[in-house]
Design an enzyme around this catalytic site. Structure first.
Site, PDB file in Angstrom:
ATOM      1  N   ASN A  21      -8.692   2.143  10.040  1.00  0.00           N
ATOM      2  CA  ASN A  21      -7.947   1.775  11.241  1.00  0.00           C
ATOM      3  C   ASN A  21      -8.503   2.509  12.454  1.00  0.00           C
ATOM      4  OD1 ASN A  21      -4.375   1.303  11.913  1.00  0.00           O
ATOM      5  ND2 ASN A  21      -6.074   1.215  13.325  1.00  0.00           N
ATOM      6  N   THR A  22      -8.367   3.848  12.431  1.00  0.00           N
ATOM      7  CA  THR A  22      -8.735   4.647  13.603  1.00  0.00           C
ATOM      8  C   THR A  22     -10.202   4.488  13.998  1.00  0.00           C
ATOM      9  OG1 THR A  22      -7.083   6.229  12.848  1.00  0.00           O
ATOM     10  CG2 THR A  22      -8.547   6.961  14.594  1.00  0.00           C
ATOM     11  N   ALA A  65      -9.242   5.618   4.495  1.00  0.00           N
ATOM     12  CA  ALA A  65      -9.016   6.726   5.425  1.00  0.00           C
ATOM     13  C   ALA A  65     -10.189   7.695   5.550  1.00  0.00           C
ATOM     14  CB  ALA A  65      -7.773   7.532   5.048  1.00  0.00           C
ATOM     15  N   GLY A  66     -10.420   8.121   6.785  1.00  0.00           N
ATOM     16  CA  GLY A  66     -11.401   9.166   7.048  1.00  0.00           C
ATOM     17  C   GLY A  66     -12.770   8.688   7.489  1.00  0.00           C
ATOM     18  N   GLY A  83      -7.547   9.405   9.933  1.00  0.00           N
ATOM     19  CA  GLY A  83      -7.825   9.548  11.363  1.00  0.00           C
ATOM     20  C   GLY A  83      -8.814  10.647  11.720  1.00  0.00           C
ATOM     21  N   LYS A 136       0.885  -1.164   0.000  1.00  0.00           N
ATOM     22  CA  LYS A 136       0.000   0.000   0.000  1.00  0.00           C
ATOM     23  C   LYS A 136       0.923   1.214   0.000  1.00  0.00           C
ATOM     24  CE  LYS A 136      -2.883   2.876   2.709  1.00  0.00           C
ATOM     25  NZ  LYS A 136      -3.306   3.215   4.076  1.00  0.00           N
TER      26      LYS A 136
END
Lengths: 259, 68
Positions: A211-212, A189-190, A163, A102
């Site tokens: 992830n976050t 993301a986001g 994040g 990635k």
């Protein structure tokens, strides 16, 4: 829906889950594994860093995530130059089991937005070396097309800054990307909560990486499970085909037979 | 002789191999990437590659990470 025939294929590889998860920000490897299992994800992203040689009591992440069971997707997180990103990708391949990477080339620390010029340059170098490059890119259809043209077998546009939990900030651009390129699109993301993930899938994304949103939730394990269902529900809704939006009502009950 | 391992000075025996150093450090060779003076080594060369005074060695592996 027949999920067996709805498998995601990238560069000839089969990906069982359409939810991909990062392994950062957890308290320890036990919690990491527990959250990943709750999410049902079979693709996990990892970072490449120096081994702690002074404290060898520290366990290895791969002791918990068996590369035979999970698709390990190394990232080039933290790289702000083409040289660094290429170096980390090569190290990841040397440390790992596959040519998958990635690719991240970041623009600045405040936004962590991709440096798309650097991204394309790094992708070119790595593709020439036989890497399967999955690029973390902006929600820009032109850049997405360029990445596909040089040989990326999928693109990973962001929903919002890494994040941030803001959700999909530019759904129209994402839709244009989906119409512009004919490779799998992984929204990366986001994402903040389950509805964001469901929406990404309803728009036609092929997978969502986060992830976050999971690791940072008050109950990461419950959120991991919520994300599993959200991605699944969104995919089903996309395949089912939603009704068009209309301004006025249409009765669902027949008029015939009324008194 | 002295070499740099992950940015720290370390004394190693003359001509010690990368494989022997990894063993000393209790590191599984199949879980790491090794970069010697900016050259990424093939895992098959760990057994034969001897270290020299002043070498800069980096040993890396996978850790938890999403992005950023």
């Amino acid at each position: 829906m027949d999920t067996i025939n709805d498998r995601l294929m990238i560069a000839g590889r089969e990906f069982k889950s359409r939810l991909w998860v990062g392994t950062g920000k957890y308290k320890n490897f036990v919690e990491t594994k527990k959250a990943i299992d709750a999410s049902g994800a079979d693709v996990v992203t990892v970072a490449v860093r120096r081994v702690n040689i002074t404290d060898r009591s520290k366990e290895n992440l791969l002791d918990y995530l068996d590369p035979k069971k999970y698709i390990i997707l190394p990232n080039t997180a933290g790289c702000y130059t083409v040289e660094d990103a290429v170096r980390y990708a090569r190290l990841a391949r040397a440390a790992g089991v596959s040519d998958l990477v990635k690719l991240e080339v970041l623009g600045d620390e405040k936004t962590l937005f991709p440096d798309t010029a650097g991204l394309i340059e790094a992708a070119k170098i790595l593709i020439k070396e036989g890497f399967i490059v999955l690029p973390y890119t902006n929600d820009d259809p032109i850049v997405a097309k360029k990445l596909v043209d040089i040989g990326c077998p999928a693109v990973m546009p962001l929903a919002a800054p890494i994040g941030s939990g803001l959700g999909i900030r530019n759904p129209y651009n994402l839709k244009i990307i989906m119409e512009t390129v004919k490779v799998p699109i992984i929204v990366d993301a986001g994402v903040g909560t389950a509805s964001d993930a469901a929406l990404a899938m309803e728009y036609g994304a092929d997978a969502v990486l986060m992830n976050t949103a999971i690791a940072g939730a008050q109950d990461p394990f419950a959120m991991a499970e919520a994300m599993k269902y959200a991605v699944w529900a969104g995919r089903l809704a996309y395949k089912a085909g939603r009704i068009p939006r209309k301004l006025y009502a249409t009765a669902s009950s027949p008029i015939e037979g009324m008194l | 002789m002295t070499i740099q391992v992950n940015g720290e000075s370390r004394g190693v025996g003359e001509g010690q191999t990368v494989a022997a150093l990894l063993q000393d450090l209790d590191i599984r060779a199949d879980r790491v990437a090794v970069e010697l003076n900016l050259e990424i080594l093939d895992r098959n060369d760990f057994e034969t590659r001897g270290l020299r005074e002043g070498d800069r060695l980096e040993i890396l592996s996978f850790i938890g990470g999403g992005a950023e």
